[in-house]
Design a protein around this motif. Structure first.
Motif, PDB file in Angstrom:
ATOM      1  N   GLY A   1      29.721   4.664  18.399  1.00 34.53           N
ATOM      2  CA  GLY A   1      29.288   3.273  18.451  1.00 34.53           C
ATOM      3  C   GLY A   1      28.406   3.266  19.916  1.00 34.53           C
ATOM      4  O   GLY A   1      28.457   4.026  20.726  1.00 34.53           O
ATOM      5  N   SER A   2      28.110   2.047  19.938  1.00 36.29           N
ATOM      6  CA  SER A   2      27.408   1.470  21.217  1.00 36.29           C
ATOM      7  C   SER A   2      27.398   0.093  21.492  1.00 36.29           C
ATOM      8  O   SER A   2      27.258  -0.649  20.453  1.00 36.29           O
ATOM      9  N   LEU A   3      26.826  -0.304  22.702  1.00 36.06           N
ATOM     10  CA  LEU A   3      26.602  -1.912  22.880  1.00 36.06           C
ATOM     11  C   LEU A   3      25.272  -1.773  23.050  1.00 36.06           C
ATOM     12  O   LEU A   3      24.605  -1.310  24.146  1.00 36.06           O
ATOM     13  N   VAL A   4      24.810  -2.604  22.469  1.00 37.51           N
ATOM     14  CA  VAL A   4      23.171  -3.293  22.594  1.00 37.51           C
ATOM     15  C   VAL A   4      23.227  -4.783  22.876  1.00 37.51           C
ATOM     16  O   VAL A   4      23.859  -5.535  22.388  1.00 37.51           O
ATOM     17  N   GLU A   5      22.614  -4.868  24.126  1.00 41.35           N
ATOM     18  CA  GLU A   5      22.365  -6.271  24.798  1.00 41.35           C
ATOM     19  C   GLU A   5      20.960  -6.775  24.865  1.00 41.35           C
ATOM     20  O   GLU A   5      20.136  -5.706  25.035  1.00 41.35           O
ATOM     21  N   CYS A   6      20.845  -8.053  24.436  1.00 43.32           N
ATOM     22  CA  CYS A   6      19.647  -8.536  24.432  1.00 43.32           C
ATOM     23  C   CYS A   6      19.458  -9.912  25.093  1.00 43.32           C
ATOM     24  O   CYS A   6      20.825 -10.460  24.777  1.00 43.32           O
ATOM     25  N   ASN A   7      18.803 -10.407  25.905  1.00 42.86           N
ATOM     26  CA  ASN A   7      18.648 -11.884  26.138  1.00 42.86           C
ATOM     27  C   ASN A   7      17.512 -12.496  25.860  1.00 42.86           C
ATOM     28  O   ASN A   7      16.444 -11.989  25.900  1.00 42.86           O
ATOM     29  N   LEU A   8      17.502 -13.849  25.702  1.00 41.81           N
ATOM     30  CA  LEU A   8      16.371 -14.691  25.198  1.00 41.81           C
ATOM     31  C   LEU A   8      15.422 -14.688  26.323  1.00 41.81           C
ATOM     32  O   LEU A   8      14.008 -14.488  26.006  1.00 41.81           O
ATOM     33  N   GLU A   9      15.743 -14.638  27.614  1.00 37.46           N
ATOM     34  CA  GLU A   9      14.675 -14.817  28.864  1.00 37.46           C
ATOM     35  C   GLU A   9      13.803 -13.506  28.753  1.00 37.46           C
ATOM     36  O   GLU A   9      12.756 -13.613  28.711  1.00 37.46           O
ATOM     37  N   GLN A  10      14.380 -12.265  28.785  1.00 38.24           N
ATOM     38  CA  GLN A  10      13.535 -11.242  28.929  1.00 38.24           C
ATOM     39  C   GLN A  10      12.749 -10.775  27.452  1.00 38.24           C
ATOM     40  O   GLN A  10      11.741 -10.420  27.274  1.00 38.24           O
ATOM     41  N   ALA A  11      13.544 -11.347  26.442  1.00 40.80           N
ATOM     42  CA  ALA A  11      12.671 -11.318  24.811  1.00 40.80           C
ATOM     43  C   ALA A  11      11.543 -12.194  25.082  1.00 40.80           C
ATOM     44  O   ALA A  11      10.374 -11.629  24.679  1.00 40.80           O
ATOM     45  N   SER A  12      11.496 -13.430  25.754  1.00 41.03           N
ATOM     46  CA  SER A  12      10.386 -14.152  25.951  1.00 41.03           C
ATOM     47  C   SER A  12       9.425 -13.648  26.528  1.00 41.03           C
ATOM     48  O   SER A  12       8.331 -13.696  26.539  1.00 41.03           O
ATOM     49  N   LEU A  13      10.013 -13.174  28.011  1.00 39.38           N
ATOM     50  CA  LEU A  13       8.964 -12.334  28.763  1.00 39.38           C
ATOM     51  C   LEU A  13       8.128 -11.297  28.310  1.00 39.38           C
ATOM     52  O   LEU A  13       7.109 -11.193  28.390  1.00 39.38           O
ATOM     53  N   ALA A  14       8.692 -10.242  27.349  1.00 40.77           N
ATOM     54  CA  ALA A  14       8.151  -9.258  26.801  1.00 40.77           C
ATOM     55  C   ALA A  14       7.017  -9.648  25.872  1.00 40.77           C
ATOM     56  O   ALA A  14       6.241  -9.041  25.657  1.00 40.77           O
ATOM     57  N   ALA A  15       7.205 -10.983  25.346  1.00 40.68           N
ATOM     58  CA  ALA A  15       6.034 -11.476  24.325  1.00 40.68           C
ATOM     59  C   ALA A  15       4.939 -12.191  25.009  1.00 40.68           C
ATOM     60  O   ALA A  15       3.954 -12.528  24.351  1.00 40.68           O
ATOM     61  N   LEU A  16       5.046 -12.313  26.343  1.00 38.53           N
ATOM     62  CA  LEU A  16       3.787 -12.988  27.064  1.00 38.53           C
ATOM     63  C   LEU A  16       2.633 -12.075  27.063  1.00 38.53           C
ATOM     64  O   LEU A  16       1.534 -12.457  27.131  1.00 38.53           O
ATOM     65  N   ALA A  17       2.798 -10.707  26.777  1.00 42.82           N
ATOM     66  CA  ALA A  17       1.800  -9.881  26.589  1.00 42.82           C
ATOM     67  C   ALA A  17       0.392 -10.051  27.472  1.00 42.82           C
ATOM     68  O   ALA A  17       0.657  -9.747  28.856  1.00 42.82           O
TER      69      ALA A  17
END
Length: 354
Positions: free
Chosen positions: A191-207
């Motif tokens: 198994g594993s832990l997968v983490e994500c946050n809104l801030e960096q998901a948003s930053l990744a989309a600034l393209a």
């Protein structure tokens, strides 16, 4: 609906949009998704996020957007018996989706270190707000703090995007992590832990807006529908019958073809020959295009632009959009709480094996 994930069991401890959107992805592909809601507060907060005048019967339209083909468990996880019942479900689950804060998760015994002890193959998806802060994070907060509002609308009237796009983007990031975790478990049995946050998901989309700054030190300004690097791209115009279109002219050849359609010769004007020229004199270009486009009805202009390979789009209201064949093909219905709920499928892809 595909049964691709028919053997997958998912426990959804998340509320609002991003986490439940991940649960929807798996539910639509046949997984058994058990959505756990706090019965002490009436369940997911979005159950009551109703439009003005919306019926009080059944769940809200907002809730229905990402809750479909799920089972709903109303529990009080501060109650030892009910918490035990949920742990029994988690013991043979494949995945947990959580947006609990670390403090709440640890208090309830729903954090990854605790749950991984009773299910070593568990994939635990954790969704947070900020990368380095425990502040409450809602979509509009992230739209503000990651630059979207500063780039949207006009300087005198800041605007937010009318969809909770940061939640949607974070959900996509978390799904991608989940799929990698499934592959990892297939290879290793772990198994594993997968983490994500809104801030960096948003930053990744600034393209390109991010790279415009990182490479050119150019800070994006609110310019409405306009594109910062291309013209006429995003520029909108009215037709003779009162319709509105946006142009998406991305090459000199497309600009030449636009001139051919409109009976103009701007492509040979030194001010407009190349894209950098057109950007420099964008407002002069618009002034020349407005009266030319206003001579055409939408139907006639659409036919001519399509024939010449000039990208454009009609600015449509949402009712017209959702009546289109493409949208109607995506509508999914389900009875919930005595109300027929409707939403668009969250999965827009097709694959031969589904």
């Amino acid at each position: 609906m595909s049964n691709f994930f028919k053997d997958l069991k998912v426990i959804e401890l998340a509320g609002v949009l991003a986490g439940p959107g991940v649960g929807l992805f798996f539910a639509e592909l046949g997984a058994r998704v058990l959505k756990v809601e706090n019965k002490n507060v009436g369940g997911d907060a979005t159950r009551t996020w109703r439009l003005k005048g919306e019926t009080e019967n059944g769940p809200s339209a907002y809730f229905s957007a990402v809750n479909y083909k799920k089972e709903y468990l109303f529990l009080d996880l501060t109650d030892a018996r009910e918490r035990h019942d949920l742990l029994q479900e988690i013991a043979d689950a494949d995945m947990v989706i959580s947006n609990y804060s670390s403090r709440v998760a640890e208090k309830l015994g729903m954090d990854y270190p605790t749950l991984s002890k009773i299910n070593k193959k568990l994939i635990y998806l954790q969704l947070d707000g900020f990368a380095n802060s425990a502040r409450p994070a809602y979509d509009v907060v992230l739209q503000a703090e990651t630059g979207w509002i500063s780039m949207t609308g006009h300087s005198e009237n800041p605007s937010k995007l009318p969809v909770a796009l940061i939640d949607v983007l974070a959900g996509h990031q978390l799904k991608e992590g989940a799929l990698l975790a499934i592959i990892h478990r297939m290879k290793t049995g772990e198994g594993s832990l997968v983490e994500c946050n809104l801030e960096q998901a948003s930053l990744a989309a600034l393209a390109n807006q991010a790279t415009n700054y990182l490479m050119n030190n150019a800070v994006a300004e609110p310019i409405g529908t306009l594109h910062p690097n291309i013209a006429p791209y995003g520029d909108w115009f009215a037709t003779a019958d009162g319709k509105r279109i946006v142009l998406a002219v991305g090459s000199d050849k497309q600009f030449e073809n636009l001139n051919m359609v409109l009976g103009l010769h701007l492509h040979i004007d030194e001010k407009f020959k190349t894209n950098p020229d057109r950007l420099r004199y964008r407002f002069d270009l618009r002034a020349a295009l407005v009266p030319a486009i206003a001579k055409f009805n939408l139907a006639d202009l659409s036919q001519k632009l399509d024939g010449a390979g000039v990208p454009f789009g009609e600015i449509k209201k949402l009712d017209a959009v959702l009546e289109s064949p493409a949208a109607q093909e995506m509508v999914r219905t389900e009875m919930q709480g005595g109300r027929e709920t409707k939403r668009l499928t969250g999965n827009a892809f097709k694959a031969g094996f589904l």
